[in-house]
Design an enzyme around this catalytic site. Sequence first.
Site, short mmCIF file in Angstrom:
data_model
loop_
_atom_site.label_atom_id
_atom_site.label_comp_id
_atom_site.label_asym_id
_atom_site.label_seq_id
_atom_site.Cartn_x
_atom_site.Cartn_y
_atom_site.Cartn_z
CB THR A 1 1.70 -0.13 4.80
OG1 THR A 1 1.28 -0.96 3.80
CG2 THR A 1 2.77 -0.74 4.94
NE ARG B 1 -9.50 -6.34 3.12
CZ ARG B 1 -8.50 -5.87 3.66
NH1 ARG B 1 -7.72 -4.90 2.16
NH2 ARG B 1 -8.11 -5.76 4.33
CB VAL B 2 -13.84 -1.86 2.30
CG1 VAL B 2 -12.69 -0.22 2.62
CG2 VAL B 2 -14.45 -1.61 1.12
CB THR C 1 -0.69 0.19 0.80
OG1 THR C 1 -1.73 -1.15 1.62
CG2 THR C 1 -1.53 1.29 1.60
N1 ASP Z 1 -3.56 -2.24 4.59
C1 ASP Z 1 -4.07 -2.41 3.30
C2 ASP Z 1 -5.57 -3.43 3.36
O1 ASP Z 1 -5.10 -4.26 4.38
C3 ASP Z 1 -2.87 -3.64 2.15
C4 ASP Z 1 -2.33 -3.42 2.98
O2 ASP Z 1 -1.14 -2.37 3.70
O3 ASP Z 1 -1.23 -3.30 1.68
O4 ASP Z 1 -5.86 -2.94 2.73
#
Ligand code: ASP
Length: 294
Positions: free
Chosen positions: A210, A187-188, A159
């Site tokens: 992230t 999904r969020v 992310t």
């Molecule tokens: N935090 C993000 C999610 O769960 C994934 C990520 O950080 O790569 O959607």
Amino acid sequence: MPDDAIVAHEMGIANALAAGYALLERGATAVDAVEAAVAVMEDDEIFDAGRGSFLTQDGRVQMDALLMDGSNLRTGGVACVERLRNPIHAARLVLDHSPHVYFVGTGAERFARQHGMALCDNMELVIPREQERLYKAQAAELAGLPDETFSGNLDSHDTVGAVALDVHGNIAAGTSTGGTLNKAPGRVGDSSLIGCGCYADNLSAAVSLTGWGEPIMKLVLGKWAVDRVAAGDSPQDAAQAAIDYLFARLGGHGGIILLGPDGRFGMAHNTPRMAWGVQTTAGPRLGVTRNEQS
Ligand code: ASP
């Protein structure tokens, strides 16, 4: 992050820093700088945002993004968008032009289109590397391997996020993601939820996170971290405390960047690696830190 992806991550961060900082040097707002930096990383396939994002169980890209202005708490968020190359630009449009804060799915896409953004075909965002990764994850799932090898914890990464302080003394934060590998459609995660993967308030700090989204959401970790800064912790202490709390409370893994309105900043992660960059009047610094304990 595999060894052979380190240089590409560093280049992506360098390009994002250059884009954001060039705006700040010209007197642009922190929101402008964050939006620009995040958009550069969305355009870079190495990251899990925009084109090149992780795929859902049914092989599509579904993205979430949030942008927040710490000077007035104006916020724009979009989630589950499939036809926008730069969700952070859609978030900016929401921040600037809507009395609402958050749009999802086709309503978010319609709002973006009504405000001048072009819609793309979802397949333009899907790349072969991610099709292969999804195929392997689903094969592992079918073979009955432990859940974390094909979803959630280990494959929550890449992310993108940025925080900035401008010449006017205002801070802003933005986060953009394609979510987690093999996620269920609809999904969020934490990234676009206010106070979870992103938050900014001049009275506390700007933050972007992230990592494995579900634990971060349950702890409303972004707000937890900025509140520690408001209570007197340094951004570095608050960043480390947030990651420690994430792991101690829910066994979560993640990374955080945190910036106070006085320019002090902090970073921490308990993932094996995190790519980061900082630019101040002293120049840019960037790297990939390794966490020996993880
Ligand atoms: N935090 C993000 C999610 O769960 C994934 C990520 O950080 O790569 O959607």
